[in-house]
Write a protein that holds these residues in place. Sequence first.
Motif, short mmCIF file in Angstrom:
data_model
loop_
_atom_site.label_atom_id
_atom_site.label_comp_id
_atom_site.label_asym_id
_atom_site.label_seq_id
_atom_site.Cartn_x
_atom_site.Cartn_y
_atom_site.Cartn_z
N TYR A 61 0.92 -1.10 -0.02
CA TYR A 61 -0.09 -0.17 -0.21
C TYR A 61 0.98 1.37 -0.16
O TYR A 61 1.90 1.25 0.63
N LEU A 62 0.39 2.20 -0.87
CA LEU A 62 1.11 3.51 -0.89
C LEU A 62 0.20 4.51 -0.68
O LEU A 62 -0.89 4.60 -1.67
N HIS A 63 0.17 5.55 0.40
CA HIS A 63 -0.68 6.71 0.37
C HIS A 63 0.00 7.72 -0.43
O HIS A 63 1.05 8.12 0.21
N LEU A 64 -0.50 8.30 -1.52
CA LEU A 64 0.13 9.38 -2.11
C LEU A 64 -0.83 10.48 -2.71
O LEU A 64 -1.19 10.65 -3.56
N PRO A 65 -1.38 11.23 -1.50
CA PRO A 65 -2.29 12.11 -1.70
C PRO A 65 -2.04 13.24 -2.61
O PRO A 65 -0.79 13.90 -2.43
N VAL A 66 -2.95 13.63 -3.60
CA VAL A 66 -2.48 14.72 -4.58
C VAL A 66 -3.92 15.56 -4.92
O VAL A 66 -4.83 14.72 -4.79
N GLU A 67 -3.80 16.60 -5.21
CA GLU A 67 -4.91 17.27 -5.73
C GLU A 67 -4.43 18.14 -6.99
O GLU A 67 -3.21 18.47 -6.88
#
Length: 142
Positions: A61-67
Amino acid sequence: MTITPIDSRLSVSDQPDEAAIAAMPGRGFALLINNRPDGEEPGQPGSAAEAAATEAAGLSYLHLPVEGPTITREDIARFREAVETASGPVLAHCRSGTRSLTLWALSEVLAGRLRRDELAAYGRERGFDLAGAVRWLDAHGT
């Protein structure tokens, strides 16, 4: 959840629920990338719940939050590296799949494998609007 294959290593989707995450190993996925910031909308599972579900399913799992407007070159590089070094196929998701595909498409343009004038058709062929990727390239002088 609708899964859209991009190439042999990457598929994108909208928000998976816990049952969909539990089924991912059976569909051949090895890594789940979550491109959603926590708290983006009510009812969203969030990164802690997704991390627990992927661990229970035996996935990475990788959490790579972007907007969209605030995507950085580092975000694009981290996304590409995660896909390229995963032990198997990757499913990346956001609310609709557009941001996840945008990260991949931008990495392809920056690497010279896709031309910016091909972005609209590239997205359209996969059912996505990549106008945000073109705006990103315009804003970053690429």
